[in-house]
Design a protein around this motif. Structure first.
Motif, PDB file in Angstrom:
ATOM      1  N   MET A 153      23.868  45.460  34.788  1.00  0.00           N
ATOM      2  CA  MET A 153      25.118  44.620  34.678  1.00  0.00           C
ATOM      3  C   MET A 153      25.193  43.738  36.000  1.00  0.00           C
ATOM      4  O   MET A 153      25.134  44.420  37.020  1.00  0.00           O
ATOM      5  CB  MET A 153      26.067  45.833  34.504  1.00  0.00           C
ATOM      6  CG  MET A 153      27.554  45.550  34.631  1.00  0.00           C
ATOM      7  SD  MET A 153      28.837  46.684  34.462  1.00  0.00           S
ATOM      8  CE  MET A 153      28.127  48.295  34.453  1.00  0.00           C
ATOM      9  N   ASP A 154      25.782  42.771  35.796  1.00  0.00           N
ATOM     10  CA  ASP A 154      26.202  41.897  36.946  1.00  0.00           C
ATOM     11  C   ASP A 154      27.808  41.793  37.002  1.00  0.00           C
ATOM     12  O   ASP A 154      28.371  41.526  35.939  1.00  0.00           O
ATOM     13  CB  ASP A 154      25.665  40.678  36.926  1.00  0.00           C
ATOM     14  CG  ASP A 154      25.734  39.699  38.226  1.00  0.00           C
ATOM     15  OD1 ASP A 154      25.713  40.459  39.262  1.00  0.00           O
ATOM     16  OD2 ASP A 154      25.603  38.517  37.947  1.00  0.00           O
ATOM     17  N   ALA A 155      28.289  42.067  38.136  1.00  0.00           N
ATOM     18  CA  ALA A 155      29.724  41.945  38.400  1.00  0.00           C
ATOM     19  C   ALA A 155      30.079  40.859  39.214  1.00  0.00           C
ATOM     20  O   ALA A 155      29.203  40.471  40.084  1.00  0.00           O
ATOM     21  CB  ALA A 155      30.090  43.363  38.910  1.00  0.00           C
ATOM     22  N   SER A 156      31.157  40.391  39.209  1.00  0.00           N
ATOM     23  CA  SER A 156      31.862  39.387  40.245  1.00  0.00           C
ATOM     24  C   SER A 156      32.143  39.769  41.441  1.00  0.00           C
ATOM     25  O   SER A 156      32.105  41.233  41.609  1.00  0.00           O
ATOM     26  CB  SER A 156      33.051  38.689  39.567  1.00  0.00           C
ATOM     27  OG  SER A 156      34.202  39.557  39.650  1.00  0.00           O
ATOM     28  N   GLY A 157      32.324  39.061  42.429  1.00  0.00           N
ATOM     29  CA  GLY A 157      32.603  39.588  43.796  1.00  0.00           C
ATOM     30  C   GLY A 157      33.853  40.133  43.928  1.00  0.00           C
ATOM     31  O   GLY A 157      33.959  41.171  44.554  1.00  0.00           O
ATOM     32  N   HIS A 158      34.726  39.825  43.011  1.00  0.00           N
ATOM     33  CA  HIS A 158      36.205  40.474  43.135  1.00  0.00           C
ATOM     34  C   HIS A 158      35.941  41.908  42.403  1.00  0.00           C
ATOM     35  O   HIS A 158      36.627  42.672  43.064  1.00  0.00           O
ATOM     36  CB  HIS A 158      37.285  39.539  42.403  1.00  0.00           C
ATOM     37  CG  HIS A 158      37.555  38.289  42.936  1.00  0.00           C
ATOM     38  ND1 HIS A 158      38.233  38.301  44.171  1.00  0.00           N
ATOM     39  CD2 HIS A 158      37.250  37.009  42.424  1.00  0.00           C
ATOM     40  CE1 HIS A 158      38.458  36.789  44.539  1.00  0.00           C
ATOM     41  NE2 HIS A 158      37.804  36.369  43.582  1.00  0.00           N
ATOM     42  N   PHE A 159      35.331  42.032  41.585  1.00  0.00           N
ATOM     43  CA  PHE A 159      35.177  43.500  40.889  1.00  0.00           C
ATOM     44  C   PHE A 159      34.390  44.105  41.827  1.00  0.00           C
ATOM     45  O   PHE A 159      34.844  45.465  42.001  1.00  0.00           O
ATOM     46  CB  PHE A 159      34.295  43.186  39.547  1.00  0.00           C
ATOM     47  CG  PHE A 159      34.121  44.377  38.773  1.00  0.00           C
ATOM     48  CD1 PHE A 159      35.204  45.174  38.387  1.00  0.00           C
ATOM     49  CD2 PHE A 159      32.985  44.915  38.763  1.00  0.00           C
ATOM     50  CE1 PHE A 159      35.097  46.304  37.493  1.00  0.00           C
ATOM     51  CE2 PHE A 159      32.795  46.252  38.078  1.00  0.00           C
ATOM     52  CZ  PHE A 159      33.691  46.958  37.362  1.00  0.00           C
ATOM     53  N   LYS A 160      33.596  43.740  42.540  1.00  0.00           N
ATOM     54  CA  LYS A 160      32.799  44.654  43.544  1.00  0.00           C
ATOM     55  C   LYS A 160      33.714  45.010  44.771  1.00  0.00           C
ATOM     56  O   LYS A 160      33.844  46.304  44.847  1.00  0.00           O
ATOM     57  CB  LYS A 160      31.498  43.871  44.103  1.00  0.00           C
ATOM     58  CG  LYS A 160      30.593  43.570  43.336  1.00  0.00           C
ATOM     59  CD  LYS A 160      29.455  42.532  43.637  1.00  0.00           C
ATOM     60  CE  LYS A 160      28.449  42.227  42.668  1.00  0.00           C
ATOM     61  NZ  LYS A 160      27.453  41.463  43.368  1.00  0.00           N
ATOM     62  N   LEU A 161      34.454  44.059  45.278  1.00  0.00           N
ATOM     63  CA  LEU A 161      35.629  44.472  46.336  1.00  0.00           C
ATOM     64  C   LEU A 161      36.422  45.469  45.530  1.00  0.00           C
ATOM     65  O   LEU A 161      37.018  46.418  46.343  1.00  0.00           O
ATOM     66  CB  LEU A 161      36.101  43.151  46.729  1.00  0.00           C
ATOM     67  CG  LEU A 161      35.263  42.581  47.484  1.00  0.00           C
ATOM     68  CD1 LEU A 161      36.051  40.965  48.015  1.00  0.00           C
ATOM     69  CD2 LEU A 161      34.724  43.298  48.677  1.00  0.00           C
TER      70      LEU A 161
END
Length: 100
Positions: free
Chosen positions: A1-9
């Motif tokens: 699963m790849d997540a966006s930078g905002h989701f990671k933060l």
């Protein structure tokens, strides 16, 4: 699963905030509250510590540290340190889960 930078933060921030509130809740559940030591684990531990130390509770022992956290809350430095440690833990867990 790849997540966006905002989701990671967001995951890191939620992890850091949740550990701070969880530690404060655990401290209160153990009996260290704003009004002092209440019935519970802390009340049972207090006489044991004082009997070992000739009737006094040493000022630097973990019981007094937890009591000061319960009455005064955590300092900003403590909250930042806990948040940093949990943010790091969140990153490690996210890497292991394949999110990062």
């Amino acid at each position: 699963m790849d997540a966006s930078g905002h989701f990671k933060l967001t995951l890191i921030g939620l992890g850091a905030a949740s550990v701070i509130s969880a530690v404060q809740g655990l401290n209160a559940a153990l009996g260290f509250t704003a009004s002092g030591i209440t019935a519970g684990w802390a009340a049972k531990l207090m006489p044991i510590i004082s009997s070992v130390n000739e009737g006094t509770v040493p000022s630097g022992c973990f019981l007094t540290i937890l009591q000061s956290f319960g009455t005064a809350g955590f300092t900003l430095t403590t909250m930042v340190l806990m948040g940093f440690v949990d943010a790091l833990s969140s990153i490690i867990i996210s890497i292991k889960m394949g999110i990062f």
